[in-house]
Design an enzyme around this catalytic site. Structure first.
Site, PDB file in Angstrom:
ATOM      1  N   GLU A 267       0.881  -1.166   0.000  1.00 33.36           N
ATOM      2  CA  GLU A 267       0.000   0.000   0.000  1.00 33.36           C
ATOM      3  C   GLU A 267       0.913   1.208   0.000  1.00 33.36           C
ATOM      4  OE1 GLU A 267      -1.222   3.246   1.102  1.00 33.36           O
ATOM      5  OE2 GLU A 267      -1.502   2.340   3.079  1.00 33.36           O
ATOM      6  N   CYS A 304      -1.980   8.178   4.476  1.00 37.72           N
ATOM      7  CA  CYS A 304      -1.973   7.778   3.071  1.00 37.72           C
ATOM      8  C   CYS A 304      -3.248   8.189   2.360  1.00 37.72           C
ATOM      9  CB  CYS A 304      -1.753   6.275   2.943  1.00 37.72           C
ATOM     10  SG  CYS A 304      -2.805   5.293   4.028  1.00 37.72           S
TER      11      CYS A 304
END
Length: 507
Positions: A267, A304
């Site tokens: 990720e 993120c």
């Protein structure tokens, strides 16, 4: 169990149930409080941990769902027993506020308990049965039974920005253990003490549950050599990673180039664009601006899912939105970033954006050392489309307003996006026609699409997708948050004409 309120790190690795020294040493670099010395990992220590994990898989991979659920719940209990000590050292190392760490600890234990519930329900096994048809012509059909089985030892890389929820006992570890896979964690050097105290909680649980001690290991530090040794070790069968695009891509390539390639579930972050459609902008532009400023600067922008881009059609309402966003950002004080390196990278990203042709500085400030202050820039849609680098993530509180000249250019901007974790539509009912045009584009760009919200704050739930097309993640079919993430560490096995006594317990 007794509550732990103080903690002094040993500075050692946890391997095969013991605290092991070895390798060079490094000092932690806390935002405040005392620094501690830690042993750094080596390829030899990785091999020791991998051998123990493979041995543990022989038993742990065949535990019942009830045994693993009890294990996960007990880890959560042991973490909560160390709550105050975890908060203390976590705040020292990361600079995060205590309230944030308390919430993150709750998310961490909540994930563990959620996976316990999930595996007890059994749906994740995806059990399928095609009964034998011995009289079928022209050929009979055998009896076929299929279910998901654990893949083996899993490597997990701790994240810098979530010392609890995406690190030692975070989502990747919880999902892998729930599946029946031993885990080797490479601790992040930004918070080694936090990693150690959580590993201590896991070790206490392994002991109380009577499990093989190789079921979990923590290797501290060690740099690229240790990371390479971990992902290329022949006994490792999958990797979970949360971090930068550059680091993740390097590890992905190593996994793909092994004699036996393995999946790398990385990720890697994104810019998480928001599209502000005309009616919504006219009706509540100032309110959206205030919400964006809060989301953009939450945790010093170190998420993120930080929404770094706002795309709208140029107009007087767009002028008002830019002014309202600036007004909401101006009072925000400097915030401590997680590491000196992250702070340096943020300033470099700021300078890169500011130097790009056509970019207008709306709000600038001064930040130095390990602090961050918000920045706001604006650019035309034409200049955005001409400068691909503007679509690269700046990890911190930096926003760019992209002013498209019309709906066609708005859609062109959406098409130009690389893979994202999230895309957001701010819209009213009268924006539905334009929103319908954008939806097929955004669906191909992101793992999660929001309406009238902000993407910071990822709910841990059955339906959550935290992933997306590359470069947001390296596997668009996976998620690193939510119960669906367990599928990364399972593989389907079909049993043909198998006697019941030889079938897995879960059947």
């Amino acid at each position: 169990m007794p509550k732990t309120t103080t903690f002094s790190p040993t500075g050692k690795h946890l391997i095969a149930g013991g605290w092991v020294a070895g390798g060079a040493t490094f000092m932690s670099k806390p935002a405040h409080g005392p620094a501690h010395e830690f042993c750094a990992g080596t390829p030899e220590l990785i091999d020791h941990a991998a051998q123990a994990a493979e041995e543990a898989f022989g038993s742990f991979g065949h535990t019942t769902r009830h045994e693993r659920a009890a294990f996960l719940n007990a880890i959560a209990d042991e973490i909560e027993a160390r709550a105050e000590a975890i908060t203390e050292i976590g705040a020292q190392e990361s600079g995060l506020p205590e309230a944030r760490l308390q919430g993150e600890r709750g998310r961490t234990t909540g994930q563990l308990r959620l996976f316990a519930q999930h595996i007890l329900a059994g749906d994740y096994l995806d059990r399928r049965h095609d009964a034998a048809l011995p009289d079928r012509t022209p050929l009979p059909r055998p009896d076929l039974k299929m279910l998901q089985r654990p893949i083996g030892p899993v490597a997990v890389f701790g994240a810098s920005n979530f010392p609890l929820a995406f690190s030692t006992a975070g989502g990747d570890t919880a999902a892998a253990l729930a599946a029946g896979c031993p885990v080797i964690v490479k601790g992040h050097p930004a918070h080694p003490g936090t990693g150690e105290i959580v590993a201590e909680a896991i070790l206490a649980t392994i002991t109380s549950c009577g499990l093989h001690p190789g079921v979990f290991a923590l290797i501290q530090g060690g740099g690229n050599e240790v990371g390479t040794a971990l992902v290329t070790h022949p006994l490792i069968k999958a990797v979970g990673f949360t971090g930068s695009l550059g680091g993740g891509r390097a590890l992905f390539d190593l996994c793909a180039s092994r004699p036996e390639p393995i999946p790398f579930f990385g990720e890697l972050g994104s810019v998480n664009p928001m599209f502000l459609l005309p009616r919504a902008l006219a009706a509540r532009g100032a309110r959206i601006a205030s919400g964006w400023a809060a989301s953009l600067t939450m945790g010093a922008g170190q998420f993120c899912t930080n929404p770094g881009i706002a795309v709208l059609i140029d107009s007087a309402d767009a002028d008002g939105f830019v002014a309202a966003t600036r007004a909401a950002l101006e009072p925000i004080a400097p915030q401590t970033m997680l590491t000196d390196g992250i702070a340096d990278a943020f300033r470099q990203g700021r300078d890169r954006v500011a130097a790009t042709a056509g970019v207008q500085e709306v709000l600038t400030s001064t930040c130095d050392l390990r602090s961050a202050t918000p920045y706001l820039f604006a650019v035309s849609g034409e200049q955005w489309l001409a400068n691909e680098a503007l679509g690269e993530e700046v990890f911190g509180p930096l926003g760019i307003v992209v002013r498209a000249k019309n709906e066609t250019e708005l859609a062109d901007i959406a098409r130009s996006l690389k893979g994202q974790l999230t895309c957001t539509l701010h819209m009213d009912v009268d924006d539905s026609k334009l929103a319908l045009k954008l939806m097929p584009i955004l669906e191909r760009k992101a793992g999660r699409i929001l309406a009238n919200g902000f993407p910071t704050g990822v709910e841990v739930a059955d339906s959550m997708v935290h992933g997306g097309p590359y470069p947001a993640s390296t596997n668009f079919g996976a998620t690193s948050v939510g119960t669906l993430s367990i599928r990364r560490f399972l593989r389907p096995v079909c049993f043909q004409n198998m006697p019941d006594g030889l079938l897995p317990e879960d059947w």
